[in-house]
Design an enzyme around this catalytic site. Sequence first.
Site, PDB file in Angstrom:
ATOM      1  N   GLY A 174      37.094  63.508  47.082  1.00 15.78           N
ATOM      2  CA  GLY A 174      37.103  62.099  46.723  1.00 15.78           C
ATOM      3  C   GLY A 174      38.426  61.646  46.118  1.00 15.78           C
ATOM      4  CG  ASP A 186      30.472  69.507  41.160  1.00 12.71           C
ATOM      5  OD1 ASP A 186      31.613  69.722  40.713  1.00 12.71           O
ATOM      6  OD2 ASP A 186      30.095  69.908  42.276  1.00 12.71           O
ATOM      7  N   GLY A 228      28.546  63.707  41.879  1.00 10.23           N
ATOM      8  CA  GLY A 228      29.552  64.347  42.717  1.00 10.23           C
ATOM      9  C   GLY A 228      28.883  65.102  43.837  1.00 10.23           C
ATOM     10  CG  HIS A 270      35.776  68.044  38.023  1.00  6.65           C
ATOM     11  ND1 HIS A 270      34.437  68.286  37.824  1.00  6.65           N
ATOM     12  CD2 HIS A 270      36.041  68.385  39.299  1.00  6.65           C
ATOM     13  CE1 HIS A 270      33.914  68.764  38.935  1.00  6.65           C
ATOM     14  NE2 HIS A 270      34.860  68.825  39.850  1.00  6.65           N
ATOM     15  CG  ASP A 286      34.424  72.429  38.772  1.00  8.87           C
ATOM     16  OD1 ASP A 286      34.000  73.598  38.706  1.00  8.87           O
ATOM     17  OD2 ASP A 286      34.362  71.749  39.802  1.00  8.87           O
TER      18      ASP A 286
END
Length: 222
Positions: free
Chosen positions: A48, A122, A43, A125, A151
């Site tokens: 995105g 990251d 990430g 999620h 997260d």
Amino acid sequence: MNLTDLADRFGSDKGASKHRYAELYQMLFLPHRGRKLNFLEMGLQIGGPEHGNSADRQTTDAPSVRMWLEYFPKARIFGLDVSDFSWFQDPRFTFLRCNMDERENIRAAAEVLPELDIIIDDASHASHHQQFAFLELFPKLASGGLYIIEDLRWQPATYERPGITRTGDLFRIYSESGVFRHSDPAMAAEFSALRADISGCFVFQAHYNKSLRDQVAVIHKR
């Protein structure tokens, strides 16, 4: 060098203005700054498909990659994302494009990666993305390495599968009981098979506030 200052300089959401993960990472990573380590982050830029945008969106920055390259001057940095970041050029950076919605794609990426010292998830999620990644990539982690999942409080409606155990619950229960419990018995068995290689696990709350929900899981490899 303070990692929070770097995060803020490069515009990473790990800094003081948002998640404050850099405070935790400064404590965890400072002893490793001068090492020739292999570091992977999944990430690389906000916005995105987890936010409803196309995976083929035009990416414009990779703030965390720039932060890690400066913080770890001898490290090789690997980046994985569903969108294209091949334009980001640095002698110590390698990009892998991967759609994590299919586990075999993560497995294929893992096959070309070297042994890793630090992994940060990251990415989207989504619970199944996080869990597929852990099952495929934790075995690539070197002894003494750290695997971090960010997260945990938020899962995207665009990806999250109904009925799956959330990753935050999975690791919080494990940290409290030493047992992996999952809605899918096969997944529970796969996680349990890795227990012998896990020397420690803790889960931090958002902004270190115990009244808030799980936010970051840190898993240490034996």
